[in-house]
Design an enzyme around this catalytic site. Structure first.
Site, PDB file in Angstrom:
ATOM      1  N   GLU A  95      17.640  29.894 -13.774  1.00 16.50           N
ATOM      2  CA  GLU A  95      18.914  30.224 -14.394  1.00 16.50           C
ATOM      3  C   GLU A  95      19.221  29.285 -15.561  1.00 16.50           C
ATOM      4  OE1 GLU A  95      21.346  32.486 -10.933  1.00 16.50           O
ATOM      5  OE2 GLU A  95      21.553  30.318 -10.928  1.00 16.50           O
ATOM      6  N   CYS A 108      22.973  24.845 -20.770  1.00 19.65           N
ATOM      7  CA  CYS A 108      22.487  24.061 -19.633  1.00 19.65           C
ATOM      8  C   CYS A 108      21.156  24.671 -19.199  1.00 19.65           C
ATOM      9  CB  CYS A 108      23.534  24.144 -18.518  1.00 19.65           C
ATOM     10  SG  CYS A 108      23.074  23.259 -17.044  1.00 19.65           S
ATOM     11  N   CYS A 115      14.264  22.598  -6.795  1.00 16.60           N
ATOM     12  CA  CYS A 115      14.299  21.136  -6.918  1.00 16.60           C
ATOM     13  C   CYS A 115      13.949  20.533  -5.563  1.00 16.60           C
ATOM     14  CB  CYS A 115      15.687  20.665  -7.348  1.00 16.60           C
ATOM     15  SG  CYS A 115      15.737  18.887  -7.684  1.00 16.60           S
ATOM     16  N   CYS A 119      19.740  17.034  -3.142  1.00 17.77           N
ATOM     17  CA  CYS A 119      21.096  16.470  -3.163  1.00 17.77           C
ATOM     18  C   CYS A 119      21.977  17.381  -2.311  1.00 17.77           C
ATOM     19  CB  CYS A 119      21.617  16.372  -4.593  1.00 17.77           C
ATOM     20  SG  CYS A 119      20.611  15.287  -5.623  1.00 17.77           S
ATOM     21  N   CYS A 122      24.423  20.220  -3.732  1.00 15.59           N
ATOM     22  CA  CYS A 122      23.902  21.044  -4.822  1.00 15.59           C
ATOM     23  C   CYS A 122      23.170  22.258  -4.273  1.00 15.59           C
ATOM     24  CB  CYS A 122      22.955  20.190  -5.670  1.00 15.59           C
ATOM     25  SG  CYS A 122      22.024  21.149  -6.868  1.00 15.59           S
ATOM     26  N   CYS A 343      28.669  23.924 -12.251  1.00 24.64           N
ATOM     27  CA  CYS A 343      27.794  22.798 -11.976  1.00 24.64           C
ATOM     28  C   CYS A 343      27.431  22.744 -10.486  1.00 24.64           C
ATOM     29  CB  CYS A 343      28.524  21.523 -12.387  1.00 24.64           C
ATOM     30  SG  CYS A 343      27.466  20.130 -12.516  1.00 24.64           S
TER      31      CYS A 343
HETATM   32  S1  SF4 Z   1      21.711  17.765  -8.297  1.00 26.34           S
HETATM   33 FE1  SF4 Z   1      20.491  19.516  -7.580  1.00 26.34          FE
HETATM   34  S2  SF4 Z   1      19.093  20.010  -9.276  1.00 26.34           S
HETATM   35 FE2  SF4 Z   1      19.929  17.952  -9.655  1.00 26.34          FE
HETATM   36  S3  SF4 Z   1      18.421  16.547  -8.742  1.00 26.34           S
HETATM   37 FE3  SF4 Z   1      19.965  16.946  -7.143  1.00 26.34          FE
HETATM   38  S4  SF4 Z   1      19.136  18.695  -5.975  1.00 26.34           S
HETATM   39 FE4  SF4 Z   1      18.008  18.582  -7.903  1.00 26.34          FE
END
Ligand code: SF4
Length: 365
Positions: A95, A108, A115, A119, A122, A343
């Site tokens: 995306e 962005c 990923c 996190c 996220c 975000c």
């Molecule tokens: S915020 Fe999301 S995309 Fe960014 S490093 Fe952490 S898990 Fe990965």
């Protein structure tokens, strides 16, 4: 040297493109001509590059291509934000989001399919990880957005800023992200200044040191917690690169060089998790005299998340404490929430290869 398979020109920075033209027996200046056609005019067919000779166009058709991704969908938010879903291979989509504001337009972009950093707040981190994006797949997001927005050379830029803040950790894919940053700043491509290209990292310390040497763009740090125990949970990469290693790396980034630098500090606001007055005090102490701007990001929920957005009162109180301590602190306006483009909400379509449901990622060596 004989070229056996077609090379992708979209993702080549100028040095690579000049080397390519030399390799096929052409003058290096062809690189700037072709880059202009591809990036400024949005051309992907060699026949449309009319200032190249017919013989060169035929030669290029035989040995090269301008590969672009398939646009699966384009969603428009009520607030003007646009989100594209791009297919990069048979199993995966990424995306890209355009956020228009009064004085600028920010794109962005994603740097990985999914990923691996997990996190906790996220959505991308919950999707799993498949692979790094290649140069052409990363710059294609700018190419697609420019074309879709009807950008023309010499007209006022609609995309004035690019942030590597989409899916993925850009500093775990520097082989492909750094050349793309160079294309973004090249006058024969998009001509953005280094202040308008920002790499956002969760804190890959060794790669932070490489930025200045290789591309000299701006840096944002996804901090989100003011102490190690909390950051170990919210940003598990902290277990590998704790704050006592990260903070000196940020200081090294802003020091030296010719221009005055600062770091943008991203801090997601999670109700009663990291938004209490003692967290603000710890953050003030942690940042010390680091030249920085702090962006407080109201949490954007996604399905099955354990977190809740901080109240407006808590966000205001937190901001006030930082401001009173002399820090430059703003609250980011949530954009594109109605199309899941805010975000931390980017999910794409990821065929997870990390099998995280049976094996959680452990960052300890
Ligand atoms: S915020 Fe999301 S995309 Fe960014 S490093 Fe952490 S898990 Fe990965």
């Amino acid at each position: 040297m004989e070229i056996t398979e077609k090379v992708d020109l979209l993702g080549m920075d100028r040095a690579a493109m000049e080397a390519f033209f030399t390799q096929i027996g052409e003058k290096p200046f062809r690189a700037s001509q072709v880059m202009k056609w591809i990036h400024q005019h949005g051309v992907s067919e060699f026949d449309e590059m009319t200032n190249l000779s017919k013989a060169l166009r035929e030669n290029l058709k035989a040995v090269a291509q301008v590969r672009t991704p398939k646009i699966v969908s384009e969603q428009h938010s009520d607030d003007g934000t646009i989100k594209w879903l791009l297919e990069v291979d048979n199993h995966n989509c990424i995306e890209t989001v355009f956020i228009p504001e009064k004085s600028r337009g920010t794109l962005c972009i994603s740097s990985q399919v999914g990923c691996a950093l997990e996190c906790r707040f996220c959505s991308t981190g919950q999707q799993g990880f498949n692979r790094n994006l290649e140069n052409w797949e990363i710059i294609a997001q700018m190419w697609v957005a420019n074309k879709a927005l009807g950008c023309k050379p010499k007209e006022e830029r609609k995309i004035s800023n690019v942030v590597f803040m989409g899916m993925g950790e850009p500093l775990l894919n520097v082989t492909h992200v750094f050349p793309v940053a160079r294309i973004l700043m090249d006058d024969y491509a998009y001509g953005l200044s280094k202040r308008r290209v920002t790499i956002s990292t969760a804190g890959v310390v060794p790669a932070i040191d490489k930025i200045k040497e290789e591309v000299d763009v701006s840096l944002a740090i996804s901090l989100h917690a003011p102490n190690n125990p909390l950051r170990d949970i919210l940003v598990p990469l902290n277990q590998k690169y704790p704050l006592e290693e990260l903070m000196p790396a940020l200081q090294r980034f802003v020091e030296g060089g010719h221009s005055k630098k600062h770091v943008t500090v991203e801090y997601v606001m999670l109700d009663k998790v990291n938004d209490l007055p003692e967290h603000a005090d710890q953050l003030i102490e942690l940042l010390g005299d680091l030249p920085c701007k702090i962006n407080l990001i109201p949490f954007n929920p996604f399905p099955n998340t354990e977190y809740v957005r901080s109240s407006n009162n808590a966000i205001h109180r937190f901001q006030q404490k930082l401001t009173d301590a002399g820090l430059n602190c703003t609250v980011r306006k949530t954009r594109g929430e109605d199309i899941d483009a805010a975000c931390g909400q980017l999910a794409g379509k990821v065929k997870d290869r990390t099998k995280r449901t049976v094996h959680r990622v452990d960052f300890k060596d």
